[in-house]
Design an enzyme around this catalytic site. Structure first.
Site, short mmCIF file in Angstrom:
data_model
loop_
_atom_site.label_atom_id
_atom_site.label_comp_id
_atom_site.label_asym_id
_atom_site.label_seq_id
_atom_site.Cartn_x
_atom_site.Cartn_y
_atom_site.Cartn_z
N LYS A 96 -9.28 2.27 -2.43
CA LYS A 96 -9.76 1.55 -0.96
C LYS A 96 -11.09 2.05 -0.42
CE LYS A 96 -7.25 1.21 3.48
NZ LYS A 96 -5.89 1.50 4.24
N CYS A 115 -5.34 -3.33 2.69
CA CYS A 115 -5.11 -3.35 4.44
C CYS A 115 -6.48 -3.54 5.13
CB CYS A 115 -4.48 -1.89 4.53
SG CYS A 115 -3.53 -2.10 6.11
N GLU A 158 0.84 -1.11 -0.01
CA GLU A 158 0.11 0.11 0.11
C GLU A 158 0.92 1.28 0.00
OE1 GLU A 158 -2.07 0.25 3.52
OE2 GLU A 158 -3.51 1.87 2.88
#
Lengths: 277, 280
Positions: free
Chosen positions: A116, A152, A45
């Site tokens: 995300k 994540c 990331e």
């Protein structure tokens, strides 16, 4: 589409805000991965910039396509490799609308991106302060498989991987910037996501220290039965390659038939309850 | 959550590795030649110095012992020397008594009966020496504050807490003692009663009014958003004690932050001016 794919997990420690240095570092990793037979290389990331950018996030942002994705597209073509990496994406329409984005490149060029969906804003995390939420979970049909990407904190929400799996993903890529105090959570969750969805999962975490946060690395490639195919070191930069064979999915889906046994009516109840928490 | 000793039990090997990695990483990224730190002979400073030496190598660690005659303690000095020898770092001793006297004599409002102001001046004079050495030698100052004292504000503002990095600041005192034992500090240092040594006979637990074993559990509870009632329900301590500790923790925030200003501009230091640590 290849039935067997060699996946390189490139666990790097970017220098905060220094895209030139980080791009050079990524290029070396790509070259090394290719020399070792990788078809796909995955970076963490925000690998292009580092994670703890804070207010400098605005000057690190780029549109997609943009200078960095153009440069890495050329590298992907030259090395004949697929790659996924994280970067700060700047909206094409507004100057201060940013996304925490994963980019997928192939030897033919830009395939797509994932923005995300779950932005942690608690403890040491302040992502909602800077990023806009993503709203789509695309599955990319590529020569290295049907890929679904999460970032994540998304892994804490089982519905993300479930949806990608139901849309046909065979390999989930989870790029991450996880500090050490949370390593046990991720080590449990990535295995759970792989098993419950009978899907391959590649987890690639940052490493290094930013603002006192120690990213723990520990990147790994998980088989649909939860076993670890390959694993990178803890706490140090590393590049490891693991092989997956999509032919294994049928055998696992038969042994753990979670997709067959899904109860769609529960999703309606879930939605109703989640709206009234 | 149960408040018992086990919640403060460290995975000492892992913590040692993390602290060493943190110190080395920061020193390297800064491009400095090492660290300067005070070594008083107490558990915090001895542990910090030892970890810095384990992380960087003894040649990159300079310990300063800065005693003054009023609080001179031969045992502490011996302990500091013992640690310097065991972990192979250089230790210099500078008596700050004359500097202190010169400073006090030049202050028109100096009052010999005000021991707190005088004690804080000692800590700030030590800070002056540390930063002079750091500037001259191209090093950074490594602090040794722990979490218990920092939460309680039990330190001198711009004095002993002044540093560029503070590797132990996320460890409670009882955890520092565990770590000290783990890395091989002898029990007479690891278990020594803490003192800021600002005046003769000063002892931390006496001033704070509670044993560190209890204080750390109370602070751990506060850290984990427990209410006073929840903490008192688990520990056999008076409500007043927990309330006092909580109040002190809250009102000492001014010592832990940069100076407060009022918002006038677009981005304000200490408020919404948020930048990463950048070392190039």
């Amino acid at each position: 589409m290849l039935s067997e794919v060699n996946i390189a997990l490139s666990q790097i420690s970017p220098k905060i805000g220094d895209k030139k240095r980080n791009l050079n570092h990524m290029k070396k990793q790509i070259k090394q991965a290719k020399e070792n037979g990788a078809n796909l290389i995955v970076f963490p990331e925000l690998a292009l910039t580092g994670y703890t950018l804070r207010d400098t996030v605005y000057e690190s942002a780029e549109p997609i396509p943009g200078p960095s994705t153009n440069l890495l597209t050329e590298v992907a073509k030259k090395e004949n490799i697929h790659m996924i990496f994280g970067m700060v994406e700047k909206s094409q329409k507004a100057n201060a609308v940013l996304y925490n984005t994963a980019v997928l490149l192939s030897p033919k060029g830009l395939v797509g991106k994932y923005q995300k969906m779950h932005l942690p804003t608690h403890s040491v995390f302040e992502e909602k302060r800077y990023f806009r939420l993503g709203y789509e979970l695309p599955v990319f049909e590529t020569n290295v498989g049907k890929l679904g990407i999460i970032i994540c904190y998304d892994v804490f929400f089982p519905e993300t991987v479930r949806l990608l799996r139901l849309k046909g993903a065979q390999l989930i890529i989870c790029i991450s910037a996880s500090p050490a105090v949370r390593s046990k959570f991720f080590e449990a969750l990535i295995v759970a996501r792989a098993i419950e969805n009978t899907v391959f999962l590649a987890y690639v975490n940052l490493v290094g220290i930013e603002d006192g946060l120690q990213f723990w690395g520990g990147s790994r490639l998980i088989a649909p039965n939860g076993s670890v195919i390959s694993q990178a070191k803890y706490d140090d930069e590393d590049l490891v390659i693991g092989k997956i064979n999509y032919g294994d999915l049928k055998r696992i889906e038969t042994f753990v038939p979670t997709l067959r046994d899904l109860r769609p009516e529960l999703f309606g109840f879930l939605k109703k309850q989640a709206e009234n928490l | 959550m149960e408040l018992k000793d086990s919640v403060l039990k460290l995975d000492s090997s892992s913590v040692e590795a993390k602290i060493k990695r943190f110190v080395k990483d920061y020193v390297e990224k800064c491009g400095t030649k090492g660290v300067v730190l005070t070594v008083s002979g107490g558990v915090d400073s001895c542990t910090t110095a030892a970890l810095a030496a384990l992380s960087l190598g003894g040649k990159k660690v300079l310990g300063l012992m800065l005693p003054e005659e009023e609080t001179f303690n031969a045992t502490d000095i011996n302990h500091a020397r013992l640690v310097a020898k065991k972990f192979s770092f250089t230790l210099k001793t500078i008596d700050i008594s004359q500097t202190l006297k010169a400073c006090l004599s030049s202050i028109p409002i100096y009052d010999k009966n005000d021991k707190i102001s005088k004690g804080n001046l000692k800590a700030r004079i030590r800070m002056v020496y540390l930063y002079y050495y750091a500037n001259r030698l191209g090093r950074i100052v490594c602090g040794s504050s722990d979490k218990s004292e920092t939460m309680m504000g039990y330190f001198t503002k711009w004095g002993d807490a002044a540093a560029d990095i503070a590797p132990l600041m996320d460890l409670y005192k009882t955890q520092v003692r565990q770590l000290a034992t783990h890395i091989g500090l002898p029990p007479e240092i690891a278990k020594k009663p803490s003192t800021p040594a600002l005046w003769p006979g000063q002892l931390a637990e006496k001033e704070l009014g509670v044993k560190y074993e209890t204080l750390d559990l109370i602070l751990y509870g506060l850290e984990h958003f427990m209410t006073t009632e929840e903490i008192c329900g688990q520990l056999d301590v008076p409500t007043q004690l927990v309330n006092d500790i909580k109040t002190r923790w809250l009102i000492m925030e001014h010592k832990r932050r940069p100076p407060l200003t009022t918002k006038l501009g677009y981005r304000t230091i200490g408020a919404d001016f948020r930048l990463p640590y950048t070392t190039y």
